[in-house]
Structures are given as C-alpha cells and as structure tokens.
Design an enzyme around this catalytic site. Sequence first.
Site, PDB file in Angstrom:
ATOM      1  N   ASN A 197      11.599  -5.080   0.344  1.00  0.00           N
ATOM      2  CA  ASN A 197      10.339  -4.808  -0.366  1.00  0.00           C
ATOM      3  C   ASN A 197      10.041  -6.043  -1.193  1.00  0.00           C
ATOM      4  OD1 ASN A 197       8.258  -3.846  -1.955  1.00  0.00           O
ATOM      5  ND2 ASN A 197       9.599  -2.656  -3.295  1.00  0.00           N
ATOM      6  N   GLY A 198       8.857  -6.637  -1.000  1.00  0.00           N
ATOM      7  CA  GLY A 198       8.504  -7.835  -1.766  1.00  0.00           C
ATOM      8  C   GLY A 198       7.950  -8.900  -0.846  1.00  0.00           C
ATOM      9  N   GLU A 228     -11.888   4.658  -3.304  1.00  0.00           N
ATOM     10  CA  GLU A 228     -10.489   4.695  -2.851  1.00  0.00           C
ATOM     11  C   GLU A 228     -10.256   5.757  -1.783  1.00  0.00           C
ATOM     12  OE1 GLU A 228      -7.101   3.796  -6.146  1.00  0.00           O
ATOM     13  OE2 GLU A 228      -8.434   5.426  -6.657  1.00  0.00           O
ATOM     14  N   TRP A 251       4.601  -1.424   4.065  1.00  0.00           N
ATOM     15  CA  TRP A 251       3.179  -1.658   3.759  1.00  0.00           C
ATOM     16  C   TRP A 251       2.955  -3.127   4.090  1.00  0.00           C
ATOM     17  CZ3 TRP A 251       0.125  -4.619   0.413  1.00  0.00           C
ATOM     18  CH2 TRP A 251      -1.195  -4.167   0.233  1.00  0.00           C
ATOM     19  N   HIS A 299     -30.451  -4.900 -14.904  1.00  0.00           N
ATOM     20  CA  HIS A 299     -30.111  -6.295 -14.631  1.00  0.00           C
ATOM     21  C   HIS A 299     -29.540  -6.484 -13.230  1.00  0.00           C
ATOM     22  CE1 HIS A 299     -30.984  -7.264 -18.762  1.00  0.00           C
ATOM     23  NE2 HIS A 299     -30.292  -6.197 -19.112  1.00  0.00           N
ATOM     24  N   GLU A 346     -14.130   4.206 -13.392  1.00  0.00           N
ATOM     25  CA  GLU A 346     -13.047   5.018 -12.816  1.00  0.00           C
ATOM     26  C   GLU A 346     -13.609   5.987 -11.755  1.00  0.00           C
ATOM     27  OE1 GLU A 346     -10.006   5.142 -12.446  1.00  0.00           O
ATOM     28  OE2 GLU A 346      -9.364   7.201 -12.218  1.00  0.00           O
ATOM     29  N   ARG A 376       4.261   5.931  -1.880  1.00  0.00           N
ATOM     30  CA  ARG A 376       4.016   4.534  -2.265  1.00  0.00           C
ATOM     31  C   ARG A 376       2.996   3.868  -1.343  1.00  0.00           C
ATOM     32  NH1 ARG A 376       8.948   2.799  -5.125  1.00  0.00           N
ATOM     33  NH2 ARG A 376       8.728   0.687  -4.374  1.00  0.00           N
ATOM     34  N   LYS A 381       0.680   3.070  -3.620  1.00  0.00           N
ATOM     35  CA  LYS A 381       0.794   3.696  -4.937  1.00  0.00           C
ATOM     36  C   LYS A 381       1.417   2.742  -5.932  1.00  0.00           C
ATOM     37  CE  LYS A 381       0.878   7.280  -7.750  1.00  0.00           C
ATOM     38  NZ  LYS A 381      -0.449   7.603  -8.323  1.00  0.00           N
ATOM     39  N   LYS A 392     -12.377   5.897  -7.939  1.00  0.00           N
ATOM     40  CA  LYS A 392     -11.816   7.078  -7.263  1.00  0.00           C
ATOM     41  C   LYS A 392     -12.575   7.353  -5.966  1.00  0.00           C
ATOM     42  CE  LYS A 392      -8.658   7.882  -8.639  1.00  0.00           C
ATOM     43  NZ  LYS A 392      -8.170   7.171  -9.787  1.00  0.00           N
ATOM     44  N   CYS A 409       6.183  -0.977   0.154  1.00  0.00           N
ATOM     45  CA  CYS A 409       7.408  -0.705   0.904  1.00  0.00           C
ATOM     46  C   CYS A 409       8.431   0.079   0.093  1.00  0.00           C
ATOM     47  CB  CYS A 409       8.056  -2.013   1.327  1.00  0.00           C
ATOM     48  SG  CYS A 409       6.943  -3.081   2.216  1.00  0.00           S
TER      49      CYS A 409
HETATM   50  C1  G6P Z   1      -2.367   0.987  -7.324  1.00  0.00           C
HETATM   51  C2  G6P Z   1      -2.589   2.487  -7.284  1.00  0.00           C
HETATM   52  C3  G6P Z   1      -3.487   2.918  -8.442  1.00  0.00           C
HETATM   53  C4  G6P Z   1      -2.901   2.441  -9.764  1.00  0.00           C
HETATM   54  C5  G6P Z   1      -2.618   0.938  -9.755  1.00  0.00           C
HETATM   55  C6  G6P Z   1      -1.789   0.519 -10.956  1.00  0.00           C
HETATM   56  O1  G6P Z   1      -3.545   0.333  -7.055  1.00  0.00           O
HETATM   57  O2  G6P Z   1      -3.172   2.862  -6.058  1.00  0.00           O
HETATM   58  O3  G6P Z   1      -3.615   4.325  -8.456  1.00  0.00           O
HETATM   59  O4  G6P Z   1      -3.796   2.739 -10.789  1.00  0.00           O
HETATM   60  O5  G6P Z   1      -1.857   0.577  -8.596  1.00  0.00           O
HETATM   61  O6  G6P Z   1      -0.514   1.114 -10.844  1.00  0.00           O
HETATM   62  P1  G6P Z   1       0.411   1.419 -12.056  1.00  0.00           P
HETATM   63  O7  G6P Z   1       1.616   2.068 -11.463  1.00  0.00           O
HETATM   64  O8  G6P Z   1       0.727   0.104 -12.707  1.00  0.00           O
HETATM   65  O9  G6P Z   1      -0.335   2.326 -12.984  1.00  0.00           O
END
Ligand code: G6P
Length: 607
Positions: A98-99, A486, A74, A502, A479, A27, A602, A483, A2
Amino acid sequence: MCGIVGILGNHEAAPILVDALKRLEYRGYDSAGIATVDAGKLGRRRAVGKLVNLSDLLVHNPIAGKAGIGHTRWATHGVPNIVNSHPHRAKDVAVVHNGIIENFKELRDELSQNGVVFETDTDTETVVQLCMSYLKDGLSPKYAAAATIDRLEGAYALCFLFEGEDDLLIAARKGSPLAIGHGDGEMFVGSDALALAPMTDKVTYLDEGDWAIVTRTSLEIRDASGTLANREMRTIKVDLGTSDKGGYKHYMMKEIAEQPTVLAEAITHYTDPKTGGISVPGLDIDFANVDKITMVACGTAYLACSVAKYWFEQVARIPCEVDVASEFRYREPPMSDKSVAMFVSQSGETADTLAALRYCSDKVSKTVAVVNVAESSISRESDISLPIHAGVEIGVASTKAFTCQLIALVALVISAARARGELDAKSEQVLRTELTSLPGIINQSLAQQSEIDEVTIELSKASDALFLGRGAMYPLALEGALKLKEISYIHAEGYASGELKHGPIALVDEHMPVIVLAPKDDLFDKTVSNMQEVMARGGKVLLVTDPKGAETARDGVWKTIIMPPVHNMLAPILYAIPAQLIAYYTAVRKGTDVDQPRNLAKSVTVE
Ligand code: G6P
C-alpha cells in the site's frame, strides 16, 4: 485505498484472508488477490473487481496453506487488471503493498539492465524483483527483504511472503499504516485493527521506518537504522457489530441514521459529568494566548474545518485559516509559535494531512488531531488528540464522521471562547442546552426521508446541480455538492450565495436544480434575494429551511424541505442531514455503487 493483510495461522489461510479483505473493502479498491505458502510452495490467486470475484475464483481454483498475504488494490500505477493486481510475485517472493514507490523507475531501469523482465506496469513489481535479485545473490529471505526495504523511497506498507517459508512474514511501514496482530500461536499483519478484529484484539503498530520479522511465535521489530525496537502491544476495542449493514441496504444509510446516537455519544464525551458544562478532556492549550488557528484536512473533513472557521472567528474571535492538506505544505506557510494547528481526519491516515501535521509539529505551540480512529498515525503524532466517537465508518462518502467532527470542533470553540472571555455564561448555557437537544432534533430531521426521496425523482434526472449557502452554510453547500457528485456522479458545485452573480448564474435554466440551504438567520433575506434571482431565470429551487424561513420564502420555489428550528451555530450540523439524504436517494435512484463509488477510496494513504 489498498488494504493489506498477512496471516501465519493454524487454519487454512485463504478464507480468513478473504474475510479480512472484506473488512478492508470500505477503503475502496478495484481488484484483489491472495498468496499462500503450502508445504513450502508459493501460490496466488487474483481477480479484478469486487471480492466476490476472488471468492468465486477460489471456489473453482482453491489454494491451500496456513500462511498467506492478501490485498485489495486501488490502482495508482497501471490499470486495474489481473496482471497489475497484488500480490506481486517474482519466483520465490510475493509482496503486497500500500503506497507509492517513488524511485521505482530508477530501480526498474537498474534491474532491467541486469536482465530482469518486468510483467506489470506497477511500482510494486520493482519491490519483488529487487527482493528476488537479492535472494539470487544468496541473501536469506530476511536479509533480502531488509536490503530491498533499504532501497525504497516513497510511501509503503509492505508484507513479504517467501517460497519455502511456511512460518515467516516480513512487514515494513513508511508513510502507510501497518499493524501486527498477536494471536495464540498465530500472528497477523493488517492495514488496520478492523481487518484483524475477529482474529485478535492485541495489536502492535509499526512506527515510521520500522520493519518486522514475524513468525507464529515471535515478533522482532527493527527501526530504520536496523536497531531492535520495542513497540508497545495494545488491546484495541473494535466493535464488529458496527461493521455490518444492520438491516439497511447500504452502509451510508445506516451511518446517516446512526447520527442521533453517535452525536449523543460525542456530546457526552465533551460534557463535564460533574458540572454539565462543555469541556474538552485533556485540552492543554492556553487559548487566551493563541494568536491564530490553522486547520488542515482533506475532503469532507476539510469542509468540517471550513464550518469551524466561522465559529472560531465569530464566537472565539481567533483568526483561523483553513487549507486543503495537499496544498498546505507546498505553500511553505510561515507559522507563528503562538498558533495552534489542527488536523481533522476520519481515518487519521490521510497522507497529505499527516504530512501537513509533520510540517507544523516543530513550528506551532500545539498540534491537535480531531480523529475517528484513535490509534491512527495523525492521532499518535499530535500533541493532543480529540476523539469524535462516530464509530466505524464504512461508506466511502463520509456522513456521521462529518457531524461528529463538528461536535468536537464546537466543544473546542466553546472552550476557546470561554478562555478568551468571549462567551458569557448565559450564552454558553443556551448553547449547552441546544447542544443537548441536537440528537433529538437530528432524529426529527431524519423523518423527512420520504419527502427528500420524492424530490430526488427529478434531481436524479439532472446532469448538473448547484448548492447555495451563506456564512457557515456556505461550506455546507460545498459539502452537499461534494456528496452528490461523489455518489451519484451528477456534476454539482457549491457556491456562496453572494457569488452566484459572479459566474454560476450563467448556468441557470429550467434544467438546473438549485439547492438552497438557508435556515432563517440574519443572512436569510440576502440568500432569499439570490434565490429570487435564480427563479427569475427559470431556475428550479429546492429550499431547505426551517418553519419560519418556509413561511417567508416558499412562494415560487419548486420544493421546500422543512427542518426543525435549531440554534444558528448548530445549523450546519443539522443541515448536513438533508444534504446527505439528497445525495443518498439520488444515487440510489441512479443505481450507482453508493458505498463504494467508482474511483474513490475511503482512506487516501498516498499523495
Ligand atoms: C477521502 C474520502 C472522504 C474523506 C477524505 C478525507 O476522499 O472519500 O470521505 O472526507 O478522504 O479523509 P479523512 O480520513 O482524512 O477524513
């Protein structure tokens, strides 16, 4: 997650609120809304989905007023529909939040017993209903908001707007960030400085537990005990040019392409201008006496820590533990007072990472933040804060922040290794030269875009994919998989190549693409054996390697992507580029929402 904005302005608030919400879109959100006060009358408009829906609504059903609040939601409590969208309103008060209000059930029960009828499934509605009940009891808006805030448990950034009050906002912060912006006869409230950037660069951040009474000409901040608090006003530099797509179709591609430039900036920051050696400005740590490093983060930042673990252990010879922030503090790990704890976060606001920092702050010798947002909570609450110089990152899937985090962490590892006598001058000189060449090498790797795009014709048809890597390339395999899932919604898993036998090898068949990230290093032959095991079972291997690796092992593989040669230690930074591009082009082919993938945020400011 949010985003919040509040305005006490001299112009119509609605377009300015929507514009500010646009800068908070990154965000992640699933509905949006605004409320204004016009000649004392409170009104609001809300819409599900993208901000364009709210803008359309405002064209057909405009709302006047120079004071207002806005919100991108969100969903946490209750589905993303109009009723659950913010601002929430109870007669004379509207609130954006937000929260998570953790005691909302208890408050809801109490209010329901007193005859209050709830309309939504949200935790936030309890805030407006509670505030309205205090207003009914005869409290003024200011005292009603204060009494409400006093009852709330959990995490919140809040902004209240009242019927009959054209010149009043009440803002409060606990657990979620909130900034007050100072204009010329105008005042603003925002989740971050980016939201407020075109309006003002003068910002006061609320501290934990603070609440503020904001009018166009005054700002009164009180701490959790109600005592007047003096918080510094800072001038914040936000480059608004970095927050447009710069001609690219998506922010993500723009941010991938920016990496040579931002990495060069990060490398310059960690280079001593006098000696040309790697140095970490402001690093007040006696690494020779550090017995352990603990690194805590979430998501992609966690995977940057996982790469750095290999470096800290192999190069600086310091035991290093890495943990996901949401697990860390609940394990109650014993901490050594000779250890250093590091918190890596693009936003600097991730709730779990911040909580982990607070868990460690009185238990270790030093806390270190590695952050992109210099004014963030994690940065401000750490003993030492190291910038990564990635610039504003808008795409939800982190790209340039990951590689820039790795640059800051390389500089830390080199400094630690030097201090511990683990890195001789010659090896350091080699690393320094290689680091200086890295932006150019990354630039060359970006030239592989069309090859990678072509590979994704097949990849985009897959329903599952495996990424394999060994050593520091293992976190990179994680990673790559993160990606891909996601943004393309293809199920993907990263595995240490040696673990293949395994379990995951059972999944391998002709439909399963296996992406092997393997520069020709000391572990290459072992990885190639694992790759052969995949091919022997009909698996389709995409090998990402360097010219020497391709020369040795390309036979029988489905496709080979050739990266420029690079120093072994820096390979995880370079190989992040094809991992990002594979995910990007696959997602584009699938037509998903690359920059704002479904359900993701985000900046994750709730637990
Ligand atoms: C969310 C984002 C990711 C990010 C993670 C940690 O999941 O979508 O892209 O890596 O948060 O966020 P930060 O701001 O702590 O790196």
